[in-house]
Design a protein around this motif. Sequence first.
Motif, PDB file in Angstrom:
ATOM      1  N   VAL A 132     -43.414 -41.080  -8.602  1.00 35.09           N
ATOM      2  CA  VAL A 132     -42.212 -41.355  -7.812  1.00 35.09           C
ATOM      3  C   VAL A 132     -42.536 -42.399  -6.751  1.00 35.09           C
ATOM      4  CG1 VAL A 132     -41.221 -39.071  -8.199  1.00 35.09           C
ATOM      5  CG2 VAL A 132     -42.724 -39.447  -6.237  1.00 35.09           C
ATOM      6  N   SER A 133     -41.497 -42.960  -6.155  1.00 39.22           N
ATOM      7  CA  SER A 133     -41.665 -43.987  -5.131  1.00 39.22           C
ATOM      8  C   SER A 133     -42.240 -43.380  -3.851  1.00 39.22           C
ATOM      9  CB  SER A 133     -40.317 -44.636  -4.823  1.00 39.22           C
ATOM     10  OG  SER A 133     -39.452 -43.700  -4.186  1.00 39.22           O
ATOM     11  N   PRO A 134     -42.864 -44.221  -3.004  1.00 42.01           N
ATOM     12  CA  PRO A 134     -43.395 -43.701  -1.729  1.00 42.01           C
ATOM     13  C   PRO A 134     -42.332 -43.008  -0.885  1.00 42.01           C
ATOM     14  CG  PRO A 134     -44.278 -45.877  -2.171  1.00 42.01           C
ATOM     15  CD  PRO A 134     -43.226 -45.630  -3.216  1.00 42.01           C
ATOM     16  N   ARG A 135     -41.102 -43.556  -0.874  1.00 41.07           N
ATOM     17  CA  ARG A 135     -40.040 -42.931  -0.088  1.00 41.07           C
ATOM     18  C   ARG A 135     -39.698 -41.548  -0.631  1.00 41.07           C
ATOM     19  NH1 ARG A 135     -33.875 -45.317   0.763  1.00 41.07           N
ATOM     20  NH2 ARG A 135     -33.094 -43.568   2.027  1.00 41.07           N
ATOM     21  N   LYS A 136     -39.565 -41.470  -1.938  1.00 44.52           N
ATOM     22  CA  LYS A 136     -39.262 -40.177  -2.551  1.00 44.52           C
ATOM     23  C   LYS A 136     -40.403 -39.198  -2.333  1.00 44.52           C
ATOM     24  CE  LYS A 136     -36.841 -37.357  -5.136  1.00 44.52           C
ATOM     25  NZ  LYS A 136     -35.570 -36.770  -4.632  1.00 44.52           N
ATOM     26  N   LYS A 137     -41.639 -39.695  -2.423  1.00 37.71           N
ATOM     27  CA  LYS A 137     -42.782 -38.812  -2.220  1.00 37.71           C
ATOM     28  C   LYS A 137     -42.822 -38.284  -0.786  1.00 37.71           C
ATOM     29  CE  LYS A 137     -46.407 -39.669  -4.527  1.00 37.71           C
ATOM     30  NZ  LYS A 137     -47.654 -40.245  -5.102  1.00 37.71           N
ATOM     31  N   ALA A 138     -42.438 -39.105   0.182  1.00 33.29           N
ATOM     32  CA  ALA A 138     -42.399 -38.654   1.574  1.00 33.29           C
ATOM     33  C   ALA A 138     -41.359 -37.555   1.755  1.00 33.29           C
ATOM     34  CB  ALA A 138     -42.102 -39.827   2.493  1.00 33.29           C
ATOM     35  N   GLN A 139     -40.197 -37.731   1.107  1.00 41.66           N
ATOM     36  CA  GLN A 139     -39.158 -36.709   1.186  1.00 41.66           C
ATOM     37  C   GLN A 139     -39.631 -35.403   0.553  1.00 41.66           C
ATOM     38  OE1 GLN A 139     -35.952 -38.709  -0.834  1.00 41.66           O
ATOM     39  NE2 GLN A 139     -35.193 -39.690   1.030  1.00 41.66           N
ATOM     40  N   MET A 140     -40.294 -35.505  -0.589  1.00 35.23           N
ATOM     41  CA  MET A 140     -40.793 -34.319  -1.276  1.00 35.23           C
ATOM     42  C   MET A 140     -41.904 -33.646  -0.474  1.00 35.23           C
ATOM     43  SD  MET A 140     -40.768 -35.765  -5.189  1.00 35.23           S
ATOM     44  CE  MET A 140     -41.339 -34.200  -5.888  1.00 35.23           C
ATOM     45  N   THR A 141     -42.739 -34.463   0.174  1.00 34.86           N
ATOM     46  CA  THR A 141     -43.809 -33.908   1.007  1.00 34.86           C
ATOM     47  C   THR A 141     -43.233 -33.091   2.155  1.00 34.86           C
ATOM     48  OG1 THR A 141     -45.308 -35.737   0.485  1.00 34.86           O
ATOM     49  CG2 THR A 141     -45.776 -34.471   2.486  1.00 34.86           C
ATOM     50  N   LYS A 142     -42.199 -33.628   2.809  1.00 35.30           N
ATOM     51  CA  LYS A 142     -41.571 -32.899   3.916  1.00 35.30           C
ATOM     52  C   LYS A 142     -40.945 -31.602   3.440  1.00 35.30           C
ATOM     53  CE  LYS A 142     -38.159 -33.371   7.611  1.00 35.30           C
ATOM     54  NZ  LYS A 142     -37.170 -34.273   8.278  1.00 35.30           N
ATOM     55  N   ALA A 143     -40.241 -31.668   2.299  1.00 35.18           N
ATOM     56  CA  ALA A 143     -39.591 -30.462   1.777  1.00 35.18           C
ATOM     57  C   ALA A 143     -40.618 -29.411   1.384  1.00 35.18           C
ATOM     58  CB  ALA A 143     -38.712 -30.819   0.582  1.00 35.18           C
ATOM     59  N   LEU A 144     -41.709 -29.845   0.723  1.00 33.08           N
ATOM     60  CA  LEU A 144     -42.741 -28.896   0.311  1.00 33.08           C
ATOM     61  C   LEU A 144     -43.439 -28.288   1.521  1.00 33.08           C
ATOM     62  CD1 LEU A 144     -44.388 -27.516  -1.878  1.00 33.08           C
ATOM     63  CD2 LEU A 144     -45.867 -29.537  -1.973  1.00 33.08           C
ATOM     64  N   THR A 145     -43.727 -29.120   2.542  1.00 35.84           N
ATOM     65  CA  THR A 145     -44.368 -28.615   3.755  1.00 35.84           C
ATOM     66  C   THR A 145     -43.502 -27.569   4.444  1.00 35.84           C
ATOM     67  OG1 THR A 145     -45.555 -30.694   4.117  1.00 35.84           O
ATOM     68  CG2 THR A 145     -45.270 -29.249   6.024  1.00 35.84           C
ATOM     69  N   ASN A 146     -42.204 -27.867   4.569  1.00 29.71           N
ATOM     70  CA  ASN A 146     -41.298 -26.912   5.213  1.00 29.71           C
ATOM     71  C   ASN A 146     -41.238 -25.600   4.437  1.00 29.71           C
ATOM     72  OD1 ASN A 146     -40.710 -28.775   7.199  1.00 29.71           O
ATOM     73  ND2 ASN A 146     -38.805 -29.467   6.256  1.00 29.71           N
ATOM     74  N   GLY A 147     -41.186 -25.708   3.113  1.00 26.98           N
ATOM     75  CA  GLY A 147     -41.127 -24.500   2.293  1.00 26.98           C
ATOM     76  C   GLY A 147     -42.390 -23.677   2.384  1.00 26.98           C
ATOM     77  N   LEU A 148     -43.552 -24.344   2.342  1.00 28.00           N
ATOM     78  CA  LEU A 148     -44.822 -23.630   2.429  1.00 28.00           C
ATOM     79  C   LEU A 148     -45.000 -22.977   3.793  1.00 28.00           C
ATOM     80  CD1 LEU A 148     -47.233 -26.125   0.621  1.00 28.00           C
ATOM     81  CD2 LEU A 148     -46.287 -23.987  -0.279  1.00 28.00           C
ATOM     82  N   GLU A 149     -44.566 -23.662   4.857  1.00 24.00           N
ATOM     83  CA  GLU A 149     -44.694 -23.078   6.191  1.00 24.00           C
ATOM     84  C   GLU A 149     -43.760 -21.889   6.362  1.00 24.00           C
ATOM     85  OE1 GLU A 149     -44.527 -24.299  10.927  1.00 24.00           O
ATOM     86  OE2 GLU A 149     -44.982 -25.790   9.386  1.00 24.00           O
ATOM     87  N   ARG A 150     -42.556 -21.990   5.841  1.00 23.39           N
ATOM     88  CA  ARG A 150     -41.622 -20.868   5.920  1.00 23.39           C
ATOM     89  C   ARG A 150     -42.172 -19.656   5.169  1.00 23.39           C
ATOM     90  NH1 ARG A 150     -37.629 -23.478   4.367  1.00 23.39           N
ATOM     91  NH2 ARG A 150     -37.772 -23.028   2.134  1.00 23.39           N
ATOM     92  N   GLU A 151     -42.720 -19.884   3.992  1.00 20.48           N
ATOM     93  CA  GLU A 151     -43.287 -18.793   3.209  1.00 20.48           C
ATOM     94  C   GLU A 151     -44.488 -18.178   3.911  1.00 20.48           C
ATOM     95  OE1 GLU A 151     -44.043 -16.066   0.189  1.00 20.48           O
ATOM     96  OE2 GLU A 151     -42.265 -17.274   0.597  1.00 20.48           O
ATOM     97  N   ALA A 152     -45.356 -19.016   4.487  1.00 22.53           N
ATOM     98  CA  ALA A 152     -46.540 -18.508   5.192  1.00 22.53           C
ATOM     99  C   ALA A 152     -46.144 -17.694   6.422  1.00 22.53           C
ATOM    100  CB  ALA A 152     -47.446 -19.674   5.594  1.00 22.53           C
TER     101      ALA A 152
END
Length: 301
Positions: A132-152
Amino acid sequence: MAFSTRPWFVIAALSSGVFGCATVGGAQGKDLVTLRYAWPEQSTIRVHHTVDVRTDWSGRQTAQRRYVMRLGPVDEEGRRRLAFQDVEIIEAPFPAFVEPLAASIIDAQGDFQGIDPLEDGPGRDLLDALPVSPRKKAQMTKALTNGLEREARNRWNEWVGSWHGLRFKPGQTEVVATTMSVGTGRKKTQDVPAEERARLDVGVPCSDAVPEPRCAKLKIIREPVGQTDGTQGSYAHVELELVTDPATLLPYSSRVIRMDRVDWSEGHGEPDFHEAVHVEQHTFIHGVEGAPGQVATVDLR
């Protein structure tokens, strides 16, 4: 009143219902029991995690995994890092079940402070493999980080963070008013007034492998006001049962149950009720690899 309040945020894996803030109570008197956070430094615990989902429209699905969690030494700011290693996926019909477990940062009081940056964990490899593009990857990184932190955060609060410092009168049920999310259709929910009942029993065996009666069992049940399992119509029920050492809050088992009965007709024509039950269980074995504590020799297969 002899109690403090702290939010209990728990999201049962793959459940459509979110448990909001829970308030647990206590009573005045010298026979109160205080739950204290005092995990030994560099604690090592083996965890067996299962999820059992049953619905009347898609049958039953189960997921299982094992892993080891280690609580590291105190850093210069008084915090410790809870890392998850040696993850073994046994069954995983749910995509969320194979997401990485982010290392958590826990302060000296036992409160969750965040997770390791995604760049330092296994989630980075997952994203780097995507074309995926760098912009899309940044969006996915933020979403994954938020999800992992919420779960933790939810996981830690279920086991420890919501309970340290609370005081209970053993054997007495405390009832408080709260709210909970209830299904109103296939994909619709609303918050409704609810009643929460909390009870702590002491002197219970920690587990089959650790039968000494030095643990406490905390049971919390939440239901909408005026509803029970026998009530006609829509229904919701959330339950937590935690077996822990009250002197340290080292958990031995944690089980969360969510039951829902929802009218899919959404007021159009005859009621069309459907039921779902989500059960999530964590079993903890202490003393792995010779660390201080009881070594439990049980077969988790």
